[in-house]
Design a protein around this motif. Structure first.
Motif, PDB file in Angstrom:
ATOM      1  N   ARG B 131       0.841  -1.202   0.000  1.00 44.57           N
ATOM      2  CA  ARG B 131       0.000   0.000   0.000  1.00 44.57           C
ATOM      3  C   ARG B 131       0.871   1.245   0.000  1.00 44.57           C
ATOM      4  O   ARG B 131       1.964   1.254   0.555  1.00 44.57           O
ATOM      5  CB  ARG B 131      -0.857   0.026   1.261  1.00 44.57           C
ATOM      6  N   ASP B 134      -0.111   7.143   1.670  1.00 39.54           N
ATOM      7  CA  ASP B 134      -1.290   8.012   1.737  1.00 39.54           C
ATOM      8  C   ASP B 134      -2.594   7.215   1.651  1.00 39.54           C
ATOM      9  O   ASP B 134      -3.669   7.794   1.660  1.00 39.54           O
ATOM     10  CB  ASP B 134      -1.226   9.106   0.668  1.00 39.54           C
ATOM     11  N   GLU B 135      -2.475   5.884   1.554  1.00 41.29           N
ATOM     12  CA  GLU B 135      -3.683   5.054   1.562  1.00 41.29           C
ATOM     13  C   GLU B 135      -3.913   4.402   2.931  1.00 41.29           C
ATOM     14  O   GLU B 135      -4.769   3.544   3.062  1.00 41.29           O
ATOM     15  CB  GLU B 135      -3.583   3.951   0.497  1.00 41.29           C
TER      16      GLU B 135
END
Lengths: 321, 250
Positions: B131, B134-135
């Motif tokens: 990931r 920012d996720e």
């Protein structure tokens, strides 16, 4: 990433070949070396500016500014003016091209270094302040240049004007070799910094914690930026003054595009990607304008148009984010 | 061991630290607490060499800060600065991988990849490794940053307010993991905390700062009391003993 880089390299190969071969007329013994020299100069300028812009954006931690935007171009005319001022028109004309190049490069790189160190000191990592300071310093340099130009002999002034507006069409082989050596050294050293630049991207605190204090890396990168942009400018003259060298927005467009095509935090990918795209833009652009459309519009008009738009988009995207 | 002698520090003419003498033993979790502006973060930043020492001496694991090569020090002490934020778009595993940089200087080997995997595993990030940062949720992102500091594999770990903006679940999770770093991995952890209850619950030692000086230090039970809170924080809060440790009733 590797495949994308190979693809861009392929496009570049096609552009370069087309640039050499499209619309060949006249004696090949003259045309091919002539075109080859110009092609090499274009490539050198593209490489120098692309790598310098990548370095500059990393050490200033922003994606919008480039060395040219920060007043480097203005230095070129200043250095020229000072040289004519000091030597007089005849003394200036008597300089051999390599000497002229060397003095130009030394002046540009030296003053550029001072400019950027002052900029970074004054801005202290604040983007808006960096931008404003750059604009103000650029103005200051231009005003100082104007002042100097008022002071010199009108005859000498003619020399400065002709030099800072139009630029040679024939590329001097010796100059090309010297510039290639300087840019090559700059790129090789920049390549060696690639892992450290990755770490710097994490922010100052994290980089320090990982054993890469930013201050030293900043100094090294600035030195390389000044060497590379200085060589490119001394070789070709800034685009803004009719040369095919640095333009305000060229580096910006190239690096923004490189980040789009090869999205990565690794400078080991970003540097070659920017180099290839820079060469495609400059050589391909020149090819389309000069050979295919046979336009006399200088490439700068197109690049500045696209560059201005890119700049606005990046700025607005930042605002939105 | 971290030894600090005669440490003074000024920022813009104002004295932030005024003569700190402090010795932190090897191992365990030490929490720096105190009101806003007491100099906690400045002290931690000085130990972590994020700020240059102006006056005084800091020695960490036998290395004098400011006289040791940056690369050598990066193998002794890892730091998570306050409000850590990365502008580059990184994946979790890439971020944690940067923790190995002082060891491989850009050319990670098999041992480095193994260390990253171990750090991801310990911080429960294995499923999130691909990931982008920012996720992630705030708690997950903070875990990734601490995992990066852990992967740096240094005997000393400095964390500056890692609980900022975390909800109670994320904060307790993170502190439990930090506790584990000291207990299982044998790291010496120094952490700046805002919330005294987290400090008393998870730290072995507290160091209380007020106006740039150390006013109290020791085990939570010895240090935290209503008179101390009144003196240092200027607030009259009740302190109760629950399960043998002091709890501040807010």
């Amino acid at each position: 990433m590797g495949r994308r880089l190979a693809l861009i390299a392929g496009v570049l190969g096609v552009c370069a070949c087309a640039y050499m071969l499209v619309g060949l007329t006249g004696p090949l013994g003259f045309v091919l070396p002539y075109r080859g020299g110009k092609l090499a100069a274009l490539a050198l300028v593209a490489v120098a500016l692309s790598v310098a812009t990548v370095l500059f954006q990393t050490i200033t931690a922003n994606r919008i500014l480039t060395p040219s935007l920060m007043g480097f171009d203005a230095l070129y005319v200043l250095v020229l003016t000072v040289m004519v001022q000091a030597l007089g028109a005849s003394g200036f004309a008597a300089l051999s091209p390599p000497t002229l190049f060397a003095v130009n490069l030394a002046g540009l790189a030296g003053l550029g270094l001072v400019l950027f160190v002052v900029l970074m000191r004054l801005a202290k990592g604040d983007m808006v302040r960096l931008c404003l300071t750059g604009v103000v310093l650029g103005l200051l340099i231009r005003s100082a240049t104007h002042l100097l130009q008022r002071l010199i002999d009108p005859g000498d002034y003619q020399v400065v004007q002709s030099l800072s507006v139009a630029r040679f069409t024939q590329v001097d082989g010796t100059l090309l070799a010297i510039a290639a050596a300087a840019v090559g050294a700059g790129v090789a050293l920049a390549w060696r910094l690639r892992h450290r630049l990755d770490v710097l991207d994490l922010g100052e605190a994290a980089a320090t914690g990982l054993g890469e204090p930013p201050a030293r890396l900043h100094r090294q990168a600035l030195l390389l930026i000044c060497l590379m942009v200085g060589s490119a400018t001394a070789l070709a003259g800034p685009m803004a003054s009719g040369g095919f060298g640095p333009s305000s927005f060229f580096g910006l467009v190239v690096v923004a595009f490189a980040r789009l095509v090869t999205p990565t935090h690794r400078h080991a990918v970003l540097i070659p990607s920017a180099v290839l795209i820079g060469a495609v833009v400059l050589i391909g652009g020149q090819l389309v304008l000069e050979r295919l459309l046979s336009l006399s519009t200088p490439l700068i008009v197109v690049i500045e148009l696209i560059g201005g738009a890119t700049f606005l988009i990046l700025l607005l995207k930042r605002r939105a984010a | 061991m971290i030894r600090i002698e005669g440490l003074h520090h000024q920022i813009a003419g104002a004295e932030v630290l005024r003569g700190i003498d402090l010795t932190l033993p090897e191992g365990g979790v030490t929490a720096l607490i105190g009101p806003n502006g007491a100099g906690k973060s400045t002290l931690l930043s000085l130990i972590a060499r994020l700020i240059r020492v102006q006056r005084g001496r800091i020695e960490i694991g036998g290395h004098v800060v400011g006289q040791t090569r940056d690369r050598d020090l990066a193998r002794v002490v890892a730091v998570l600065a306050q409000g850590a934020h990365v502008s580059a778009r990184l994946r979790v595993a890439e971020l944690v991988g940067f923790g190995r940089y002082p060891w491989h200087l850009g050319r990670p080997g098999a041992a480095d990849h193994a260390a990253v995997d171990a750090a991801l595993e310990r911080f429960d990030l294995t499923g999130l490794r691909h990931r982008f940062l920012d996720e992630l949720s705030g708690g997950q992102r903070q875990r990734a940053f601490v995992a990066m500091a852990f992967a740096q594999d240094t005997p000393y770990l400095l964390l500056d307010e890692p609980l900022n903006n975390l909800d109670i679940a994320a904060a307790r999770d993170l502190m439990t993991l930090v506790r584990g770093l000291a207990d299982e991995a044998g790291r010496t952890v120094v952490i700046v905390l805002h919330d005294i209850n987290y400090a008393t619950a998870f730290a072995d030692r507290l160091v209380v700062l007020k106006q740039g000086q150390v006013v109290a230090q020791g085990a939570p039970g010895e240090v935290v009391s209503a008179p101390l809170l009144a003196d240092v924080f200027g607030t009259a809060a009740r302190v109760e003993q629950i399960d043998g440790r002091p709890v501040v009733l807010v």
